[in-house]
Design an enzyme around this catalytic site. Structure first.
Site, PDB file in Angstrom:
ATOM      1  N   CYS A   1     -11.088  -2.290  -9.355  1.00 45.72           N
ATOM      2  CA  CYS A   1     -11.274  -3.942  -9.184  1.00 45.72           C
ATOM      3  C   CYS A   1     -12.956  -4.015  -9.599  1.00 45.72           C
ATOM      4  CB  CYS A   1     -11.495  -3.880  -7.538  1.00 45.72           C
ATOM      5  SG  CYS A   1      -9.975  -4.119  -6.825  1.00 45.72           S
TER       6      CYS A   1
ATOM      7  N   ARG B   1     -13.535 -11.605  -6.944  1.00 43.99           N
ATOM      8  CA  ARG B   1     -13.093 -10.320  -7.307  1.00 43.99           C
ATOM      9  C   ARG B   1     -11.873 -10.580  -8.046  1.00 43.99           C
ATOM     10  NH1 ARG B   1     -10.813  -7.719  -2.894  1.00 43.99           N
ATOM     11  NH2 ARG B   1     -11.047  -5.506  -3.825  1.00 43.99           N
TER      12      ARG B   1
ATOM     13  N   ASN C   1     -12.068  -0.307  -3.861  1.00 41.71           N
ATOM     14  CA  ASN C   1     -11.540   1.024  -3.598  1.00 41.71           C
ATOM     15  C   ASN C   1     -12.960   2.125  -3.955  1.00 41.71           C
ATOM     16  OD1 ASN C   1      -9.184   1.648  -2.583  1.00 41.71           O
ATOM     17  ND2 ASN C   1      -8.491   2.743  -4.460  1.00 41.71           N
TER      18      ASN C   1
HETATM   19  C1  LIG Z   1      -6.605  -1.215  -3.259  1.00 38.95           C
HETATM   20  C2  LIG Z   1      -7.417  -2.654  -2.745  1.00 38.95           C
HETATM   21  C3  LIG Z   1      -8.773  -2.608  -3.565  1.00 38.95           C
HETATM   22  C4  LIG Z   1      -8.395  -2.672  -5.271  1.00 38.95           C
HETATM   23  C5  LIG Z   1      -8.929  -1.458  -5.980  1.00 38.95           C
HETATM   24  O1  LIG Z   1     -10.166  -0.854  -5.972  1.00 38.95           O
HETATM   25  N1  LIG Z   1      -8.115  -0.633  -6.614  1.00 38.95           N
HETATM   26  C6  LIG Z   1      -8.476   0.173  -7.251  1.00 38.95           C
HETATM   27  C7  LIG Z   1      -7.314   1.208  -7.185  1.00 38.95           C
HETATM   28  S1  LIG Z   1      -7.882   2.935  -7.808  1.00 38.95           S
HETATM   29  O2  LIG Z   1      -9.177   3.020  -7.167  1.00 38.95           O
HETATM   30  O3  LIG Z   1      -8.051   2.789  -9.250  1.00 38.95           O
HETATM   31  O4  LIG Z   1      -6.933   3.695  -7.337  1.00 38.95           O
HETATM   32  C8  LIG Z   1      -7.986  -2.710  -1.392  1.00 38.95           C
HETATM   33  C9  LIG Z   1      -8.568  -3.788  -1.235  1.00 38.95           C
HETATM   34  C10 LIG Z   1      -8.528  -4.285   0.187  1.00 38.95           C
HETATM   35  C11 LIG Z   1      -7.608  -3.470   0.818  1.00 38.95           C
HETATM   36  C12 LIG Z   1      -6.727  -3.828   1.986  1.00 38.95           C
HETATM   37  C13 LIG Z   1      -7.625  -4.192   3.292  1.00 38.95           C
HETATM   38  O5  LIG Z   1      -8.478  -3.502   3.580  1.00 38.95           O
HETATM   39  C14 LIG Z   1      -6.764  -4.603   4.444  1.00 38.95           C
HETATM   40  C15 LIG Z   1      -5.786  -3.487   4.877  1.00 38.95           C
HETATM   41  C16 LIG Z   1      -6.480  -2.409   5.519  1.00 38.95           C
HETATM   42  C17 LIG Z   1      -5.713  -1.299   5.896  1.00 38.95           C
HETATM   43  O6  LIG Z   1      -6.170  -0.291   6.430  1.00 38.95           O
HETATM   44  C18 LIG Z   1      -4.815  -0.779   4.788  1.00 38.95           C
HETATM   45  C19 LIG Z   1      -4.073  -1.735   3.973  1.00 38.95           C
HETATM   46  C20 LIG Z   1      -4.897  -3.020   3.636  1.00 38.95           C
HETATM   47  C21 LIG Z   1      -3.842  -4.174   3.038  1.00 38.95           C
HETATM   48  C22 LIG Z   1      -5.931  -2.485   2.463  1.00 38.95           C
HETATM   49  C23 LIG Z   1      -5.145  -2.305   1.338  1.00 38.95           C
HETATM   50  C24 LIG Z   1      -5.935  -1.726  -0.069  1.00 38.95           C
HETATM   51  O7  LIG Z   1      -6.493  -0.828   0.202  1.00 38.95           O
HETATM   52  C25 LIG Z   1      -6.523  -3.169  -0.522  1.00 38.95           C
HETATM   53  C26 LIG Z   1      -5.780  -4.181  -0.857  1.00 38.95           C
END
Ligand SMILES: C[C@H](CCC(=O)NCCS(=O)(=O)O)[C@H]1CC[C@H]2[C@@H]3[C@H](O)C[C@@H]4C[C@H](O)CC[C@]4(C)[C@H]3C[C@H](O)[C@]12C
Length: 325
Positions: free
Chosen positions: A2, A16, A79
């Site tokens: 992200c 973002r 993340n």
């Molecule tokens: C994965 C998302 C971040 C995007 C990112 O950085 N992706 C990179 C993936 S990687 O590194 O390349 O593997 C994060 C951002 C916000 C997160 C969400 C939010 O924190 C809200 C909830 C929190 C709960 O604990 C888990 C589900 C969730 C719904 C999360 C799911 C997921 O971890 C999200 C959607």
């Protein structure tokens, strides 16, 4: 992966790219001032700042991915796998689960100064939202309408709060390492480069854009950090909202992930599911999605911000073509 930025040409735009290989059914969610925010280990907050952003509405509880409040403070969780550490409950601290962090801070802090005060008493706990929805390993970019921003990272050795001089965050490694890595790109420029290679060799500027040839082009988080920062600091600045919003999305889209480029499993690819940005000065929320690049707008001040129920908008995903013949 992200990417999150704050862009301050005149007003301040914060938001973002959300890059992932799965989608959660997220929506645009406004939490009005009188929605009762419940916390697992802290008393509920019955009245707070109104918040707009992207969240998963889980049985009427907004699990925010990124958001901004009516005072112009914004916050995004990105993340941070392998580094993010959440702690056991601590006595004498405000024990906040990672999924409660955005509502806790945006509900109460009007700016970075107030956010830092609240952060000084917080302990981010390892409580899961539910058995199925366990805590995500995140770090956070927090920015306000003065253009200032900070990064919060909860590492094995404790919580770190870094002033962020460039207003950008991606993923691993730790923020100080990302910042240090920019030193490797001091020679990247929007201008035509001079021949510093050797005065004894004749080199020609055979193409425009040679100054940015050494910008990293990968989907990885270090490459996106450098590219988003360079693109932001070289972006045109205007007096006009439409032009500035357009430029803001050009910056985010310059680091977006096309499907097919970042493989996470056989036949599975991470891609930019949405890009969003709030005008922190005006409380206007903008977004695009992977399939619909037309900018959608939700103005929080057009809603009843004194209500006590979530106000939810489905994200518009349908591709739009303007046919000319
Ligand atoms: C994965 C998302 C971040 C995007 C990112 O950085 N992706 C990179 C993936 S990687 O590194 O390349 O593997 C994060 C951002 C916000 C997160 C969400 C939010 O924190 C809200 C909830 C929190 C709960 O604990 C888990 C589900 C969730 C719904 C999360 C799911 C997921 O971890 C999200 C959607």
């Amino acid at each position: 992966m992200c990417t999150s930025i704050i862009f301050s040409p005149k007003d301040h735009y914060f938001g973002r790219n959300l890059d992932l290989d799965i989608t959660f059914g997220q929506q645009v969610v406004i939490t009005p001032r009188n929605y009762p925010f419940k916390f697992r280990k802290m008393p509920s907050i019955g009245h707070h700042y109104a918040i707009i952003g992207i969240a998963l509405d889980n049985n009427n509880y907004p699990l925010y991915f990124d958001a901004a409040n009516e005072m112009g403070l914004g916050m995004a969780g990105l993340n941070y796998p392998g580094n993010a550490t959440y702690y056991k409950e601590k006595e004498g601290k405000d024990n906040i689960a990672s999924f409660e962090f955005i509502p806790w801070l945006l509900g109460q802090a009007a700016n970075i100064k107030e956010a830092k005060k609240i952060l000084s008493t917080i302990n981010i706990t390892d409580i899961n939202f539910s058995e199925k929805m366990i805590a995500s390993p995140l770090h956070w970019l927090i920015a306000d309408k003065t253009g200032k921003s900070i990064v919060v990272e909860t590492d094995k050795d404790g919580m770190h709060i870094y002033d962020n001089p460039i207003g950008c965050l991606t993923n691993n490694p730790q923020f100080p390492k990302q910042l240090f890595n920019l030193n490797n790109y001091a020679d990247v420029s929007a201008a035509t480069p001079k021949n510093n290679f050797s005065s004894q060799i004749e080199l020609s500027d055979y193409s425009r854009g040679l100054g940015s040839r050494n910008l990293p082009g990968g989907m990885d988080s270090e490459s996106r950090f450098v590219r988003a920062t360079f693109n932001k600091f070289n972006a045109p600045i205007s007096d006009n909202e439409v032009e500035n919003v357009d430029t803001y999305f050009h910056i985010l889209h310059s680091v977006e992930q096309q499907k097919g480029l970042d493989q996470t499993a056989p036949d599975t690819f991470e891609y930019t599911i949405y890009s969003d940005g709030t005008n922190l000065d005006k409380g206007i929320f903008y977004y695009t999605t992977y399939t619909d690049k037309q900018i959608k707008v939700v103005d929080m001040h057009k809603e009843n911000l004194d209500a006590d129920d979530l106000i939810v908008f489905d994200m518009i995903n349908k591709p739009t073509f303007k046919y000319q013949n």
